[in-house]
Scaffold this motif. Structure first.
Motif, PDB file in Angstrom:
ATOM      1  N   HIS A   1      -7.997   6.389  -5.314  1.00 14.18           N
ATOM      2  CA  HIS A   1      -8.594   5.114  -4.919  1.00 14.18           C
ATOM      3  C   HIS A   1      -7.690   4.456  -3.891  1.00 14.18           C
ATOM      4  CE1 HIS A   1     -11.490   5.427  -8.152  1.00 14.18           C
ATOM      5  NE2 HIS A   1     -10.530   5.496  -9.054  1.00 14.18           N
ATOM      6  N   SER A   2      -8.283   3.946  -2.838  1.00  9.26           N
ATOM      7  CA  SER A   2      -7.466   3.266  -1.837  1.00  9.26           C
ATOM      8  C   SER A   2      -6.903   1.967  -2.409  1.00  9.26           C
ATOM      9  CB  SER A   2      -8.297   2.958  -0.590  1.00  9.26           C
ATOM     10  OG  SER A   2      -9.227   1.920  -0.858  1.00  9.26           O
ATOM     11  N   TYR A   3      -5.778   1.559  -1.884  1.00  6.08           N
ATOM     12  CA  TYR A   3      -5.138   0.321  -2.338  1.00  6.08           C
ATOM     13  C   TYR A   3      -6.070  -0.868  -2.148  1.00  6.08           C
ATOM     14  CZ  TYR A   3      -1.521  -3.322  -2.715  1.00  6.08           C
ATOM     15  OH  TYR A   3      -0.771  -4.417  -3.090  1.00  6.08           O
ATOM     16  N   ASP A   4      -6.794  -0.893  -1.045  1.00  8.46           N
ATOM     17  CA  ASP A   4      -7.730  -2.000  -0.796  1.00  8.46           C
ATOM     18  C   ASP A   4      -8.817  -2.060  -1.860  1.00  8.46           C
ATOM     19  OD1 ASP A   4      -6.331  -2.754   1.428  1.00  8.46           O
ATOM     20  OD2 ASP A   4      -7.646  -1.729   2.861  1.00  8.46           O
ATOM     21  N   THR A   5      -9.266  -0.909  -2.336  1.00  9.49           N
ATOM     22  CA  THR A   5     -10.296  -0.877  -3.363  1.00  9.49           C
ATOM     23  C   THR A   5      -9.818  -1.521  -4.655  1.00  9.49           C
ATOM     24  OG1 THR A   5     -11.233   1.163  -2.452  1.00  9.49           O
ATOM     25  CG2 THR A   5     -11.776   0.655  -4.744  1.00  9.49           C
TER      26      THR A   5
ATOM     27  N   ALA B   1       0.820  -1.222   0.000  1.00  8.35           N
ATOM     28  CA  ALA B   1       0.000   0.000   0.000  1.00  8.35           C
ATOM     29  C   ALA B   1       0.851   1.268   0.000  1.00  8.35           C
ATOM     30  CB  ALA B   1      -0.972  -0.011   1.173  1.00  8.35           C
TER      31      ALA B   1
ATOM     32  N   GLU C   1       0.784   4.074  -2.979  1.00 11.19           N
ATOM     33  CA  GLU C   1       0.472   5.482  -2.738  1.00 11.19           C
ATOM     34  C   GLU C   1       1.536   6.390  -3.354  1.00 11.19           C
ATOM     35  OE1 GLU C   1       0.106   5.675   1.468  1.00 11.19           O
ATOM     36  OE2 GLU C   1      -1.774   4.529   1.516  1.00 11.19           O
TER      37      GLU C   1
END
Length: 359
Positions: free
Chosen positions: A302-306, A287, A291
């Motif tokens: 967008h978040s890494y988890d998404t 992550a 970023e």
């Protein structure tokens, strides 16, 4: 074969934010005879012209389902693409059956003009997730030892239809691995490949196939989300397809050993020798790196988890056996469209890049 043509129709798309449901909505809105209602837990933005509205609902909650769906008296078609993930195959049955039951029974009572229910299935119907199975898989293949929630869902529809006096028909659509561009979905293989390639490139690494050694040379099939949307509406709108199941695939099959170097070339990368990697593990600490990549390239927020579908990618890349079905039944019934899988990957990668999802 006759096609229904009774003026304005209203589609209830259950699972509106997923890879399949979002593309289905997009396709329906290109057809002037359809209005669309999208169901999801998150809801969404309605269209100003009234042709699309979203409803946020918890389908596992029978009371919430009745409260939100009871006013939907104009629904003519249910397109059911929702899925609840659980840790084991047996635990999948109860929630996925309950969501379908709550949806169907509420809408059936509310909408006197209900004509068709389309159920999204997949090659789990054939045991493809369990290990080597008979290929090409055909719609007439025998079921295997349960539990399998797709069996329960189809059996429920057949029984519910009989109780309704054959008032509506159903269809079961069985895609292979679906290629689509929707984000925030745990089963988006193309996105997982794109993010994996982007991170590998940022680290100066070649693109290695991360699956089991035997998976690199086995035959694989995919289903483009746009093609799947067209086939799903086609089956729902044609009376000759009533109460039938259809395998839907791109129309070609491939081996990762051939496709992987092409994907690497698209990303302007060298290909490294395959190496088994558990992506859910090796990508879990990336992550901060992502970023920094996003900042350097001005990517969308967008978040890494998404963007992560590592567990699903591991699952697909573990198939050290052939994974494909016979798609000739749909062609015999009149659906003749196809998509070249190589071009599908390129188009999806281009869309991710255009939307600043990847660099």
């Amino acid at each position: 074969m006759s096609t229904e043509n009774t003026g304005k129709q209203t589609a209830l798309v259950v699972g509106a934010k997923g890879v399949i449901g979002s593309k289905l909505i997009e396709h329906l809105l290109t057809l002037p005879e359809w209005d669309v209602i999208g169901l999801s837990r998150r809801g969404g933005e309605d269209r100003a012209d009234g042709r699309l509205r979203h409803i946020a609902v918890d389908l596992l909650d029978a009371g919430d389902t009745r409260a939100k769906l009871a006013p939907l008296e104009h629904v003519t078609h249910i397109f059911y693409t929702a899925y609840q993930h659980r840790a084991t195959w047996s635990e999948l049955v109860a929630p996925n059956l309950a969501m379908l039951e709550n949806t169907v029974e509420t809408v059936e009572a509310a909408a006197p003009g209900l004509r068709h229910i389309s159920l999204m299935q997949g090659y789990k119907v054939y045991g493809g997730h369990l290990g080597p199975f008979k290929t090409p898989a055909r719609e007439t293949d025998a079921q295997f030892m349960p539990p399998e929630f797709m069996f329960d869902q189809q059996r429920y529809l057949e029984q519910q239809q009989a109780q309704s006096g054959q008032r509506w028909s159903w269809s079961a659509i069985r895609p292979a691995v679906v290629g689509g561009a929707a984000l925030g979905n745990p089963m988006n293989l193309a996105l997982a490949i794109a993010v994996y390639a982007s991170i590998s490139k940022a680290l100066g690494l070649p693109l290695r196939f991360p699956g089991k050694p035997g998976a690199y040379d086995k035959l694989v099939e995919m289903t483009d989300a746009g093609l799947l949307a067209k086939a799903t509406v086609w089956a729902a709108a044609n009376e000759g397809c009533a109460n039938q199941a259809f395998n839907i695939g791109n129309g070609d099959i491939f081996r990762w050993s051939e496709m992987w170097p092409k994907i690497a070339r698209w990303f302007d990368m060298e290909v490294g020798p395959p190496l088994p990697l558990a992506l859910a593990d090796v990508m879990s600490d990336k992550a901060p790196l992502w970023e920094s990549i996003a900042r350097a390239h001005g990517l969308a927020a967008h978040s890494y988890d998404t963007l992560s579908s590592w567990g699903f990618a591991d699952f697909v890349f573990s198939w050290d056996y052939d994974m494909f079905g016979d798609v000739s039944k749909a062609r015999r019934f009149g659906f003749h469209e196809y998509v070249e899988s190589e071009r599908m990957f390129y188009r999806l990668f281009e869309e991710f890049r255009r939307n600043k999802v990847i660099p």
